[in-house]
Write an enzyme that holds these catalytic residues in place. Structure first.
Site, PDB file in Angstrom:
ATOM      1  N   LYS A   1       0.843  -1.196   0.000  1.00 54.19           N
ATOM      2  CA  LYS A   1       0.000   0.000   0.000  1.00 54.19           C
ATOM      3  C   LYS A   1       0.875   1.242   0.000  1.00 54.19           C
ATOM      4  O   LYS A   1       1.798   1.368   0.816  1.00 54.19           O
ATOM      5  CB  LYS A   1      -0.879   0.013   1.258  1.00 54.19           C
TER       6      LYS A   1
HETATM    7  O1  G3P Z   1      -7.893   0.839   5.553  1.00 57.02           O
HETATM    8  C1  G3P Z   1      -8.290   1.730   4.569  1.00 57.02           C
HETATM    9  C2  G3P Z   1      -9.580   2.433   4.900  1.00 57.02           C
HETATM   10  O2  G3P Z   1     -10.650   1.516   4.772  1.00 57.02           O
HETATM   11  C3  G3P Z   1      -9.615   3.034   6.277  1.00 57.02           C
HETATM   12  O3  G3P Z   1     -10.674   3.951   6.312  1.00 57.02           O
HETATM   13  O4  G3P Z   1     -11.844   5.878   7.332  1.00 57.02           O
HETATM   14  O5  G3P Z   1     -12.109   3.578   8.326  1.00 57.02           O
HETATM   15  O6  G3P Z   1      -9.935   4.776   8.568  1.00 57.02           O
HETATM   16  P1  G3P Z   1     -11.150   4.573   7.723  1.00 57.02           P
END
Ligand code: G3P
Length: 216
Positions: free
Chosen positions: A83
């Protein structure tokens, strides 16, 4: 649509993998930190729990170190997807690593133009963050729809990996918009199976079966 689970909690991943519900896993530095474990150890364990891609994110921000960290992550297991953040250095590292055969997931995407650059840099996946856009009263799903149109216009093979998913509606709308993958928190993934009318109908069936003495 493929379902990835968005967590570094190996117990959750194991349980969902055994249920046949996941096609891969995504992590990020915050999720690794939450696990309280050594990153290489937890990524290696996750890679043994699924045959699908497991996203492991670099923590460097400069091109050279991103590439060297990406190569280290790739060595953990063959199903690691590296990533990289959607920055100029991240895009340059994406080009270098993808040309060497590494699957790259370009993350922290918030616009169709960013996604266009990631596809041109050879990304295997692009991760538009729906929930964080919604949190700013910007329609995150519109970005998914725009990316789908642009990628189809030019035949880009980069897979749209809908991320930052907050609820079941995000999953449905991502599928309707043509996302290739949704990476879903464990609780949201489990919740997709739930409906009150299913519970009510099953209870009624079982009550009637018991009353009638049905045995199989
Ligand atoms: O891991 C990538 C993404 O899905 C994280 O999003 O906003 O839940 O931190 P968030």
């Amino acid at each position: 649509m493929k379902f990835f689970v968005d967590t570094a909690d190996t117990d959750e991943i194991k349980s969902l993998a055994e249920a046949g519900l996941i096609d891969g896993v995504t992590t990020n530095p915050s999720l690794i930190a939450k696990s309280g474990r050594n990153m290489s150890d937890v990524i290696a364990e996750i890679c043994d729990l699924t045959t699908g891609h497991v996203s492991a994110e670099v923590v460097a921000t400069d091109f050279d170190t991103m590439v060297s960290e990406g190569r280290k992550l790739q060595k953990i297991a063959s199903n690691v997807a590296v990533k990289l953040p959607l920055t100029m250095d991240g895009l340059k590292a994406c080009r270098t690593l993808s040309d060497a055969g590494t699957a790259v997931n370009v993350t922290l995407c918030f616009s169709a133009n960013q996604a266009l650059l990631a596809a041109k840099a050879g990304a295997a996946y692009i991760s538009p963050f729906i929930g964080r856009l919604d949190d700013m009263n910007i329609d995150g799903m519109e970005v998914i729809e725009e990316i789908r149109i642009i990628y189809d216009n030019y035949g880009f093979e980069t897979e749209i990996l809908a991320a930052s998913i907050r609820n079941a509606n995000h999953v449905k709308l991502s599928a309707l918009a043509g996302a290739d993958v949704a990476t879903v928190p464990p609780n949201v993934l489990r919740g997709l199976a739930s409906h009150p009318l299913t519970d009510k109908g099953l209870a009624a069936f079982l009550a009637d079966a018991e009353k009638a003495g049905i045995k199989i």
